[in-house]
Every structure is written in structure tokens, then in C-alpha cells.
Design a protein around this motif. Sequence first.
Motif, mmCIF file in Angstrom:
data_model
loop_
_atom_site.group_PDB
_atom_site.id
_atom_site.type_symbol
_atom_site.label_atom_id
_atom_site.label_comp_id
_atom_site.label_asym_id
_atom_site.label_seq_id
_atom_site.Cartn_x
_atom_site.Cartn_y
_atom_site.Cartn_z
ATOM 1 N N ALA A 228 47.348 35.807 19.851
ATOM 2 C CA ALA A 228 47.033 35.729 21.341
ATOM 3 C C ALA A 228 46.853 33.908 21.363
ATOM 4 N N ASN A 229 47.549 33.336 22.271
ATOM 5 C CA ASN A 229 47.672 31.952 22.365
ATOM 6 C C ASN A 229 47.056 31.449 23.766
ATOM 7 N N LYS A 230 46.858 32.288 24.485
ATOM 8 C CA LYS A 230 45.986 32.165 25.773
ATOM 9 C C LYS A 230 45.110 33.072 26.273
ATOM 10 N N TRP A 231 43.876 32.729 26.876
ATOM 11 C CA TRP A 231 43.252 33.798 27.514
ATOM 12 C C TRP A 231 42.669 33.412 28.830
ATOM 13 N N THR A 232 42.172 34.413 29.611
ATOM 14 C CA THR A 232 41.587 33.853 30.764
ATOM 15 C C THR A 232 40.315 34.790 30.997
ATOM 16 N N ILE A 233 39.307 33.761 31.216
ATOM 17 C CA ILE A 233 38.089 34.523 31.659
ATOM 18 C C ILE A 233 37.705 34.361 33.016
ATOM 19 N N SER A 234 37.330 35.918 33.530
ATOM 20 C CA SER A 234 37.045 35.787 35.060
ATOM 21 C C SER A 234 35.412 36.383 34.893
ATOM 22 N N VAL A 235 34.845 36.205 36.000
ATOM 23 C CA VAL A 235 33.482 36.670 36.259
ATOM 24 C C VAL A 235 33.308 37.018 37.614
ATOM 25 N N ASN A 236 32.666 38.149 37.875
ATOM 26 C CA ASN A 236 32.046 38.476 39.069
ATOM 27 C C ASN A 236 30.455 38.324 39.486
ATOM 28 N N GLY A 237 29.938 38.150 40.400
ATOM 29 C CA GLY A 237 28.624 38.019 40.736
ATOM 30 C C GLY A 237 28.231 37.148 41.910
ATOM 31 N N PHE A 238 27.283 36.855 42.076
ATOM 32 C CA PHE A 238 26.720 36.220 43.254
ATOM 33 C C PHE A 238 25.435 35.418 42.938
ATOM 34 N N ASN A 239 25.345 34.196 43.593
ATOM 35 C CA ASN A 239 24.231 33.210 43.616
ATOM 36 C C ASN A 239 23.759 33.382 41.988
ATOM 37 N N ASN A 240 24.779 32.870 41.253
ATOM 38 C CA ASN A 240 24.756 32.544 39.758
ATOM 39 C C ASN A 240 24.256 33.399 38.871
ATOM 40 N N VAL A 241 24.304 34.870 39.272
ATOM 41 C CA VAL A 241 24.190 35.836 38.667
ATOM 42 C C VAL A 241 25.402 36.692 38.197
ATOM 43 N N ILE A 242 25.612 36.837 37.097
ATOM 44 C CA ILE A 242 26.872 37.590 36.641
ATOM 45 C C ILE A 242 26.727 38.893 36.434
ATOM 46 N N SER A 243 27.525 39.972 37.123
ATOM 47 C CA SER A 243 27.791 41.248 37.086
ATOM 48 C C SER A 243 28.559 41.874 36.415
ATOM 49 N N LYS A 244 29.529 41.278 36.085
ATOM 50 C CA LYS A 244 30.817 41.649 35.172
ATOM 51 C C LYS A 244 31.674 40.438 34.888
ATOM 52 N N VAL A 245 32.087 40.561 33.418
ATOM 53 C CA VAL A 245 33.209 39.669 32.658
ATOM 54 C C VAL A 245 34.245 40.518 32.275
ATOM 55 N N SER A 246 35.594 39.776 32.717
ATOM 56 C CA SER A 246 36.694 40.135 32.076
ATOM 57 C C SER A 246 37.311 38.973 31.282
ATOM 58 N N ILE A 247 38.014 39.323 30.292
ATOM 59 C CA ILE A 247 38.948 38.499 29.563
ATOM 60 C C ILE A 247 40.425 38.971 29.218
ATOM 61 N N LYS A 248 41.202 38.242 29.978
ATOM 62 C CA LYS A 248 42.735 38.602 29.856
ATOM 63 C C LYS A 248 43.266 37.904 28.558
ATOM 64 N N PHE A 249 44.075 38.591 27.800
ATOM 65 C CA PHE A 249 44.707 37.845 26.480
ATOM 66 C C PHE A 249 46.199 37.687 26.873
ATOM 67 N N LYS A 250 46.997 36.697 26.539
ATOM 68 C CA LYS A 250 48.333 36.612 26.558
ATOM 69 C C LYS A 250 48.848 36.309 24.948
ATOM 70 N N TYR A 251 49.967 37.070 24.454
ATOM 71 C CA TYR A 251 50.521 37.004 23.324
ATOM 72 C C TYR A 251 51.544 36.171 23.016
ATOM 73 N N ILE A 252 51.931 35.730 21.830
ATOM 74 C CA ILE A 252 52.938 34.782 21.892
ATOM 75 C C ILE A 252 54.046 35.620 21.512
ATOM 76 N N TYR A 253 54.137 36.932 21.386
ATOM 77 C CA TYR A 253 55.303 37.831 21.252
ATOM 78 C C TYR A 253 55.161 38.946 22.103
ATOM 79 N N PRO A 254 56.310 39.593 22.663
ATOM 80 C CA PRO A 254 56.163 40.742 23.574
ATOM 81 C C PRO A 254 55.490 42.002 22.688
#
Length: 422
Positions: A228-254
Motif C-alpha cells: 500500500a503506497n497511499k491511504w486516506t483517513i476519514s472521521v465522522n463526528g461532531f463538536n470534536n467528538v469522533i464517532s467513527k473512523v475509516s481508513i482506505k488503502f490504495k495499492y501499488i498494483y491491481p
Amino acid sequence: MLKKISLILLVFVAFSILIPISAQAANITITINGQNVVFEQKPVIKDDTTLVPMRAFFEVLGAKVNWEEKTKTVIAFRGETTVQLIIGHKIAKINGKSYELAVAPQIINGYTYVPLRFVGEALGDEVIYDNGHIVINSSNQRTTVNSITATKNMVGTSTLSTPNVTSEKDLYLLIKNALENNEDEITFTLSNSFYNSVKSSGTVNDILNSISDIVDLVLAHHPEIGYANKWTISVNGFNNVISKVSIKFKYIYPKDKLGKMEDEVNTKAKEIIDQIIKPDMSDIDKVKAIHDYIVKNTKYDYENLINNTIPPESYTAYGVLIKGVGVCQGYAAAFNLLAQLAGIDSLGVAGTGFNYSGSMPHAWNMIRIDGKISYVDVTWDDPVPDQGDNVRYDYFNVTEEQLAKDHSWDKEKFSEKYFDYK
């Protein structure tokens, strides 16, 4: 030379504490519900916060706006939500509850400007930043994120199983397992104990940094799964309180090619172990056999290094064990893979190497035998240009003190405790 890992941070949904972005005002583009929006008065950046013309922005989001000249107050309404902002004041209100802004609303060139992120999220919209491009998905136009997720993932059950991460070790193993299985995405929640385990203040920026550091650490410790050479982190929440986190990975090959490469290199690795490891060997003899096999059967990819044309496989165990060519990260990956098959505790180490040509990013291995830590730098024991079966042992089974003479690394990130993260 150590492969540089790219990192993208995307932060989604409902934070009243603003996340800074680095973009020039002239380069900002805004998409709302799939349509590019161009305001007559351009957005501007103020102290790393994006400000947009107040009335035009509220109206395009479908909100009604009142302006109280005497108090310099903006009051916007949409559905059951009321947002109140005062020019020059960092305290804003959503349905009467106060929130602190990073940058106050202000008058610029005769127009009232308000913080884009706070306004969008206050109205319940999804706001995504990506390198100067801002995407807003209005809650008036979409189903909620939770509803979409539930519909997609519920199979014969009424509840969703989302891992709850309680410690650095929990997250480390979750990421490691995902990378071993070439998963595209993982989603999880964070418990309060996680913040303590990573010594985080709990702010969104701090948590994002902590999570991305752990992804980076897993890839450094386990270069054998480092596709994996790239990844994306996203968070859901409100008022600085995180309710859920996701990490998406991108790989160097199909994915299909990657799967075949991994099958091939794993098969080759098992054949090598069957060939070089004997039942009566001590652990240090096993380490030496692995070290010698890699040096004798690998050519350092010096020509591509000089020409800045190193192919992706040279950074991997595949390059070293199948192609017979690699750079330091590939050597460390191959050593890790073979050591683990031989029952030896081994972790990759990423740091800096110093030699006659100066300093450069470098990778090697830390091993644990009979409870004692030592280091192996197979790359620097392989002569350049390649000399076939000529093997050096200058960096074989050396102590931390010996290695530190020409290697530098973060001792905390590459400490003995990570051997037990299994």
C-alpha cells in the motif's frame, strides 16, 4: 534507500473545530451536491481557514438568512437548525448552543465572510477537503451516512459489527490484518482508552496524526506486506467528538496482480526456508543462513537508484526473492518474511544511514533471539557492485550501540514491545 509513503488525509462530516487546509484562495474549487459553484466574491484563506461570502453560501445551501445590522449578527435557518454568527466574534451558536470558531466571521472588501466548514457542518452537511477542492453534500439532498452504511452492509442481521479500538495495539493489529489481506477499507470506533494509549490530547488533528503514524509504523515494521503506497483517513463526528473512523488503502498494483505476486513470493519463500534451514540449527544460525541467502542471490538496484527509476517491485520482497533485485526496503522485506517462516522474531526498521556519500533514508531489521535484541542490515552487507557469493558481516547481529555509529532511528517507534503485537 527507503520508499517514501504518500499520505492523504480526508476529514469528513460535522466538526465545529476547523481542520486547517493548505491551499491558495485562487485555487479553491467548491462542489455542492455534484455541481461546481463559483461565487462572485472568491473564497479566501484566513489563518488556514476557508471563508466564503455569507449570503451566497447560505442561499446555495438552501438556508434563509437574516442580517441584523445593529448587532452585526447573521442568523440562518434551514429545517430545524438555526445558526447564529456575529462579525468579529469567535463564538457561534447552533440551536442556541455555543461553539468556538478558529476564525471569526468578518467583513472583507465590503462583504460578510463566514467559515465554510462550520457553516456547512452546522447545517448537517458533509464537507470534504481534498487538496484545495471542497466537496459539500447537503443533508437536504442525501440519505444520512449511517443509513447508507447500514443498507449496504446488513446481511440477515439488524446490527453492524464495527470494531472498537481500545489501544494502539488494537489499531496496529487491525491495520496489519487489513494490509495482509489487501483490504480496501477498514472502519472502526475509538474508545476513550485509545487516546491515553497513544498519548493524544483527543483533538481531531491529534487523533488523525496518531492514526496515520500507526499506519506508517505498521508498514515500516512489516515491509513484507508493504504494497500500500497511499491511504486516506476519514472521521465522522461532531463538536470534536469522533464517532467513527475509516481508513482506505490504495495499492501499488491491481488486486488480481498483487494476489498472484504474493502467492508467488510466499511459495518461493517456503522453498528457500526448506532449502537453507536445517532442524539442528540454532536461531542465530538460521538468521545467518537467511542473511547469506539474500546477499548471494540479490543484486542491489544501484543503476535504477542513480537514475531515479527504481521500479515498485525493488521495494518489495517480491523484487528480492523473485527478481533477485532490490533496494534496502526490499532487502528488509525479504529478510522479515524468511525470518518469520523460520520462527525468528524480526521487525523492519526505518531510519537514516550515513556513509561516504552522506545520509539517506534507509531500512534494516531488528531481531530478538533468546530475549536479546540485535540488528541486521543485509543491504549494507551486500557489496556494490555485486560480487556474487561474497558476503560481509559488518552489520550482522550487531548491538544498538554498534549500529548507531552510522545508523539513526527513532528508538521509541522501533522498540522491543512491537515484537509482541501479534
